[in-house]
Design a protein around this motif. Sequence first.
Motif, PDB file in Angstrom:
ATOM      1  N   THR A  77      -8.438  10.812  31.807  1.00 50.08           N
ATOM      2  CA  THR A  77      -7.636  10.464  30.345  1.00 50.08           C
ATOM      3  C   THR A  77      -8.134   9.402  29.746  1.00 50.08           C
ATOM      4  O   THR A  77      -8.072   9.036  28.622  1.00 50.08           O
ATOM      5  CB  THR A  77      -6.090  10.629  30.774  1.00 50.08           C
ATOM      6  N   PHE A  81     -10.126   8.701  26.487  1.00 53.79           N
ATOM      7  CA  PHE A  81      -9.474   7.964  25.491  1.00 53.79           C
ATOM      8  C   PHE A  81     -10.253   6.826  24.865  1.00 53.79           C
ATOM      9  O   PHE A  81     -10.189   6.645  23.725  1.00 53.79           O
ATOM     10  CB  PHE A  81      -7.961   7.916  25.599  1.00 53.79           C
ATOM     11  N   THR A 143      -9.348  14.044  20.949  1.00 52.34           N
ATOM     12  CA  THR A 143      -8.547  12.981  20.640  1.00 52.34           C
ATOM     13  C   THR A 143      -9.028  12.248  19.716  1.00 52.34           C
ATOM     14  O   THR A 143      -8.251  11.390  18.704  1.00 52.34           O
ATOM     15  CB  THR A 143      -7.924  12.142  21.974  1.00 52.34           C
ATOM     16  N   ALA A 200      -4.078  13.857  25.060  1.00 52.33           N
ATOM     17  CA  ALA A 200      -5.091  13.212  26.001  1.00 52.33           C
ATOM     18  C   ALA A 200      -5.024  13.895  27.587  1.00 52.33           C
ATOM     19  O   ALA A 200      -5.847  14.329  28.099  1.00 52.33           O
ATOM     20  CB  ALA A 200      -5.236  11.776  26.229  1.00 52.33           C
TER      21      ALA A 200
END
Length: 268
Positions: A77, A81, A143, A200
């Motif tokens: 994650t 991100f 994202t 995410a």
Amino acid sequence: MTPSPPLVSRLAALRAALYRGIPALLAGCVFLAAWELYVDLSGIKPSILPAPSRIVIQGWLNREALISNTWPTLGATVGGFALSLAFAFVSSILMDFMPFMRRALLPIFIASQTLPLVAIAPLVVLWFGFGLLPKVLLVALVTFFPLLVALLQGYESTDRDIAELLNSMKASRWRIFRLARLPSSLPYFFAGLRISITYAVVGAIFAEYAGAARGLGIYILNAKNNFRPDLVLAAVVVSAVLTLCLFGLTLMIQRLVMPWQPSGERRR
């Protein structure tokens, strides 16, 4: 001794935050109590619908497995991100400085958001293997677009008078961007950041479904195959808490970066 004004303001803000959280807390308690009562009165099997108490107990008993599978998901994650943030920022600058790049790339980026993740995830795993890289790439794919759109919209919101003033002072285009356009984009950027961060963790878990050795996605998949909905829901609770923590972190960063602009909740 009388508390200092900054301390008083912080305590007031904390009380206001707690007061705003009471309705959500009460609604959650009512929902969980109704769920628990329904399971007790209906006699439904735990293998179909476990009670919240059973989910908490089984989650605690299996906490070591949950924790060990949370770290890979968190790593994917954060890595995805970070890549998404860097790519969106660089792309937004290129599109702002070169309008033809915006006309060329924006339709491609929009088309990338129409790709079904259920179809593209196995292909990414096939191309890049079962390591961290495919998960990072899939999280970035999920994202980056809200961040990109938010930044572009923020650049366009720049006060025309400020831009013209800097232009009359012979400021370079980059200096105008740095002093006017970039600061104007911050509220939009953080709005996009909050939207993206909620996707995410879900993107990382879905990427693990497609192929991984460890992670919450694999844990959920194994628990489902073993007919353990209590463990499935325990992992879902962990992912929800993880998402809320990351969302709260974005709010903290926004208040540190933009102390001059209180949030909408604090103005009311």
